[in-house]
Design a protein around this motif. Structure first.
Motif, PDB file in Angstrom:
ATOM      1  N   THR A 275       0.552  -1.792 -10.661  1.00  0.00           N
ATOM      2  CA  THR A 275      -0.616  -1.945  -9.705  1.00  0.00           C
ATOM      3  C   THR A 275      -1.719  -2.852  -9.894  1.00  0.00           C
ATOM      4  N   HIS A 276      -1.901  -2.984 -11.265  1.00  0.00           N
ATOM      5  CA  HIS A 276      -3.057  -4.209 -11.593  1.00  0.00           C
ATOM      6  C   HIS A 276      -2.525  -4.906 -12.609  1.00  0.00           C
ATOM      7  N   VAL A 277      -3.285  -6.041 -12.797  1.00  0.00           N
ATOM      8  CA  VAL A 277      -3.048  -6.909 -13.826  1.00  0.00           C
ATOM      9  C   VAL A 277      -4.266  -7.590 -14.277  1.00  0.00           C
ATOM     10  N   ALA A 278      -4.248  -7.850 -15.673  1.00  0.00           N
ATOM     11  CA  ALA A 278      -5.273  -8.936 -16.057  1.00  0.00           C
ATOM     12  C   ALA A 278      -4.619 -10.155 -16.743  1.00  0.00           C
ATOM     13  N   ILE A 279      -5.189 -11.101 -16.673  1.00  0.00           N
ATOM     14  CA  ILE A 279      -4.863 -12.476 -17.172  1.00  0.00           C
ATOM     15  C   ILE A 279      -5.914 -12.852 -18.336  1.00  0.00           C
ATOM     16  N   HIS A 280      -5.044 -13.229 -19.336  1.00  0.00           N
ATOM     17  CA  HIS A 280      -5.804 -13.795 -20.804  1.00  0.00           C
ATOM     18  C   HIS A 280      -4.934 -14.814 -21.193  1.00  0.00           C
ATOM     19  N   GLU A 281      -5.642 -15.501 -22.018  1.00  0.00           N
ATOM     20  CA  GLU A 281      -5.400 -16.723 -22.794  1.00  0.00           C
ATOM     21  C   GLU A 281      -4.453 -16.394 -24.050  1.00  0.00           C
ATOM     22  N   SER A 282      -4.279 -15.196 -24.237  1.00  0.00           N
ATOM     23  CA  SER A 282      -3.485 -14.581 -25.500  1.00  0.00           C
ATOM     24  C   SER A 282      -2.736 -13.251 -25.305  1.00  0.00           C
ATOM     25  N   PRO A 283      -1.422 -13.092 -25.935  1.00  0.00           N
ATOM     26  CA  PRO A 283      -0.908 -11.761 -25.888  1.00  0.00           C
ATOM     27  C   PRO A 283      -1.624 -10.687 -26.424  1.00  0.00           C
ATOM     28  N   TYR A 284      -2.774 -11.081 -27.114  1.00  0.00           N
ATOM     29  CA  TYR A 284      -3.651  -9.958 -28.070  1.00  0.00           C
ATOM     30  C   TYR A 284      -4.739 -10.051 -27.597  1.00  0.00           C
TER      31      TYR A 284
ATOM     32  N   GLU B 277      -6.160  -5.922  -8.924  1.00  0.00           N
ATOM     33  CA  GLU B 277      -5.203  -5.023  -7.923  1.00  0.00           C
ATOM     34  C   GLU B 277      -3.999  -6.164  -7.403  1.00  0.00           C
ATOM     35  N   ILE B 278      -2.805  -5.707  -7.728  1.00  0.00           N
ATOM     36  CA  ILE B 278      -1.703  -6.705  -7.050  1.00  0.00           C
ATOM     37  C   ILE B 278      -1.480  -6.510  -5.818  1.00  0.00           C
ATOM     38  N   LYS B 279      -1.776  -7.211  -4.769  1.00  0.00           N
ATOM     39  CA  LYS B 279      -1.604  -7.128  -3.427  1.00  0.00           C
ATOM     40  C   LYS B 279      -0.079  -7.282  -2.959  1.00  0.00           C
ATOM     41  N   ASN B 280       0.181  -6.889  -1.788  1.00  0.00           N
ATOM     42  CA  ASN B 280       1.567  -6.921  -0.969  1.00  0.00           C
ATOM     43  C   ASN B 280       2.686  -6.301  -1.614  1.00  0.00           C
ATOM     44  N   ARG B 281       2.387  -5.227  -2.456  1.00  0.00           N
ATOM     45  CA  ARG B 281       3.285  -4.541  -3.106  1.00  0.00           C
ATOM     46  C   ARG B 281       4.125  -3.747  -2.286  1.00  0.00           C
ATOM     47  N   LYS B 282       3.551  -3.321  -0.911  1.00  0.00           N
ATOM     48  CA  LYS B 282       4.548  -2.574   0.069  1.00  0.00           C
ATOM     49  C   LYS B 282       4.575  -3.177   1.167  1.00  0.00           C
ATOM     50  N   ALA B 283       5.835  -3.543   1.438  1.00  0.00           N
ATOM     51  CA  ALA B 283       6.099  -4.187   2.997  1.00  0.00           C
ATOM     52  C   ALA B 283       5.512  -3.209   4.042  1.00  0.00           C
ATOM     53  N   GLU B 284       4.780  -3.627   4.714  1.00  0.00           N
ATOM     54  CA  GLU B 284       4.311  -2.812   6.210  1.00  0.00           C
ATOM     55  C   GLU B 284       4.776  -3.551   7.495  1.00  0.00           C
ATOM     56  N   PRO B 285       4.951  -2.912   8.571  1.00  0.00           N
ATOM     57  CA  PRO B 285       4.825  -3.719   9.856  1.00  0.00           C
ATOM     58  C   PRO B 285       3.572  -4.373  10.093  1.00  0.00           C
ATOM     59  N   PHE B 286       4.082  -5.636  10.923  1.00  0.00           N
ATOM     60  CA  PHE B 286       2.955  -6.604  11.063  1.00  0.00           C
ATOM     61  C   PHE B 286       1.871  -5.958  11.992  1.00  0.00           C
ATOM     62  N   SER B 287       0.568  -6.193  11.412  1.00  0.00           N
ATOM     63  CA  SER B 287      -0.461  -5.489  12.330  1.00  0.00           C
ATOM     64  C   SER B 287      -1.023  -6.460  13.195  1.00  0.00           C
ATOM     65  N   VAL B 288      -0.637  -7.883  13.005  1.00  0.00           N
ATOM     66  CA  VAL B 288      -1.016  -8.695  14.303  1.00  0.00           C
ATOM     67  C   VAL B 288       0.060  -9.729  14.137  1.00  0.00           C
ATOM     68  N   ASN B 289       0.170 -10.723  15.231  1.00  0.00           N
ATOM     69  CA  ASN B 289       1.072 -11.707  15.257  1.00  0.00           C
ATOM     70  C   ASN B 289       0.550 -13.110  14.918  1.00  0.00           C
ATOM     71  N   PHE B 290      -0.798 -13.212  15.137  1.00  0.00           N
ATOM     72  CA  PHE B 290      -1.310 -14.435  14.548  1.00  0.00           C
ATOM     73  C   PHE B 290      -2.473 -14.346  13.865  1.00  0.00           C
ATOM     74  N   THR B 291      -2.558 -15.127  12.891  1.00  0.00           N
ATOM     75  CA  THR B 291      -3.861 -15.009  11.954  1.00  0.00           C
ATOM     76  C   THR B 291      -4.349 -16.399  11.811  1.00  0.00           C
ATOM     77  N   VAL B 292      -5.557 -16.874  11.843  1.00  0.00           N
ATOM     78  CA  VAL B 292      -5.803 -18.277  11.864  1.00  0.00           C
ATOM     79  C   VAL B 292      -6.688 -18.094  10.463  1.00  0.00           C
ATOM     80  N   CYS B 293      -6.381 -18.976   9.502  1.00  0.00           N
ATOM     81  CA  CYS B 293      -7.229 -19.408   8.370  1.00  0.00           C
ATOM     82  C   CYS B 293      -8.072 -20.459   8.385  1.00  0.00           C
TER      83      CYS B 293
END
Length: 437
Positions: free
Chosen positions: A144-153, A163-179
């Motif tokens: 569910t979560h991840v940390a990023i580090h320069e070393s394995p220790y 938090e790792i997003k998009n883990r669960k596929a869900e029905p579209f809530s909108v048709n078009f999103t503008v970024c």
């Protein structure tokens, strides 16, 4: 061979064996030759009730201790293999090694995986660029979560946790999103911004995501209105707190670190942020509107384009400049004259094509078919990119001219925008009356 024959040597032998195993886990022969991932034994087993340790990341841009790596957000991506794809910014020469520290469910153990660092090719000469930090997820692990580090220790309690997003596929809530990325320079083009927002809504957008560095106080009021309305989502974007930014798209040998306030990173984050919630994502700036010619809105236009180009997920629309310096007296609405910014209804003359210059394009994409995007094209995607013909649609771009010496009679009068004038005027007036008039 290690021999442990005497009782008093047992402790020493265990220590030697453990050291051997740890060293062997870094053996390149044990790494996957394609993904360059390694999986170590759990480095930490959190106490019961604390399955995910570390400090929760609080900001949209999180620097690591190396001050060469900046994390935006991690996303689950199982289109090719089961990976966590972290959108970030890295120094393309200095950052050579990163690791994902996964918090696995349901056992709560921490697993470490070596990352593949994929710096996007469109860096335009700047030392820092958008990057995908990609880690293959361990088997039998749903992190569910991840940390990023320069070393394995290290000590996971000292690492920011995402938090790792998009883990669960869900029905579209909108048709078009503008970024829209990125809003900077004390942005104050208020009237044109409102007109663009209302045009997006008329054409079919239900959500607009804005990566905001800074803007005027008046613009803050407008953004607050659209957030409360449910149309806008504001992503704070304080990139200039971490890097020396350029307002140019290409490197000018001026000591800056990244171009156009990290626009490409913001666009890629927006694609993944909306991958599970929006059928289409529109990538353009706040002074741009994709205008259909043959169809009344984006829904009917995209249905037609997809029917003609099955399997394609990237549609590019040619940009055309409608200079602010050339205007008409039609739709000179007195109540709008006190609002800073351009009135796009008065700018309906576009510059002609130049034979020796390629017109840039902006895009409507199916985000589930895109892996990496730049500003005017995608860098990696499933299927073909479709260049939408001018008789179907163009991108209306109201800005300062690129061909400023052209006389008015050399411009092309194009009043396509006026098809929407009644709805646009009514909607803009409503916003102005509720905010600043």
């Amino acid at each position: 061979m290690i021999h442990c024959g005497k009782k008093h040597a047992v402790v020493a032998c265990i220590f030697i064996l453990a050291s051997f195993l740890i060293c062997s886990s870094n053996n390149p022969w044990l790494q996957n030759s394609v993904t360059r991932k390694i999986f170590l034994h759990p480095t930490t087993v959190p106490p019961v009730g604390h399955l995910c340790r570390g400090k929760p990341a609080q900001n949209a841009i999180t620097p690591l201790n190396d001050n060469r790596t900046f994390i935006i957000s991690p996303y689950f991506d199982d289109r090719e293999s089961k990976v966590t794809r972290v959108i970030g910014i890295v120094h393309h020469q200095d950052v050579k090694q990163l690791y994902c520290w996964f918090c696995c469910q349901p056992d709560g153990k921490i697993y470490v995986a070596k990352a593949k660092i994929d710096v996007h090719s469109d860096r335009f000469g700047f030392p820092y660029g958008a990057a995908d930090i990609v880690c293959l997820e361990p088997e039998n692990c749903d992190p569910t979560h991840v940390a990023i580090h320069e070393s394995p220790y290290g000590n996971i309690d000292q690492l920011p946790r995402f938090e790792i997003k998009n883990r669960k596929a869900e029905p579209f809530s909108v048709n078009f999103t503008v970024c829209i990325s990125t809003m900077f320079g004390n942005y104050n083009n208020v009237l044109q911004f409102i007109q663009s927002m209302e045009m997006y809504k008329i054409l079919g957008a239900q959500k607009v995501v804005i990566y905001k560095n800074n803007c005027s106080h008046l613009m803050e009021k407008i953004l607050k209105f659209y957030v409360e309305e449910g149309t806008a989502e504001i992503i704070p974007w304080p990139i200039d707190s971490h890097l020396k930014v350029s307002s140019e798209w290409h490197f000018m040998q001026d000591g800056t670190h990244i171009g156009y306030y990290g626009q490409i990173t913001a666009l890629n984050d927006c694609v993944y942020r909306n991958m599970q919630r929006s059928k289409f994502v529109v990538l353009n700036d706040a002074d741009e509107v994709i205008l259909p010619f043959k169809h009344p809105d984006w829904n009917t236009m995209m249905s037609s384009l997809q029917e003609q180009h099955p399997g394609s997920g990237v549609f590019l629309f040619e940009s055309h400049i409608f200079p602010k310096t050339v205007s008409t007296h039609v739709f000179n609405i007195s109540s709008w004259n006190t609002v800073p910014g351009a009135n796009i209804l008065q700018h309906v003359h576009r510059e002609p094509d130049r034979k020796t210059v390629f017109n840039p394009r902006k895009m409507i994409i199916d985000p589930r078919k895109v892996f990496q995007t730049s500003v005017h094209s995608v860098l990696r995607a499933y299927g073909d990119s479709v260049y939408v013909p001018m008789d179907v649609a163009l991108m209306y771009h109201c800005r300062l001219p690129l061909q400023g010496n052209l006389p008015r009679e050399s411009l092309i009068r194009d009043t396509t925008l006026w098809r929407y004038n009644s709805s646009l005027i009514r909607n803009v007036n409503e916003v102005l009356y509720q905010t600043i008039l």
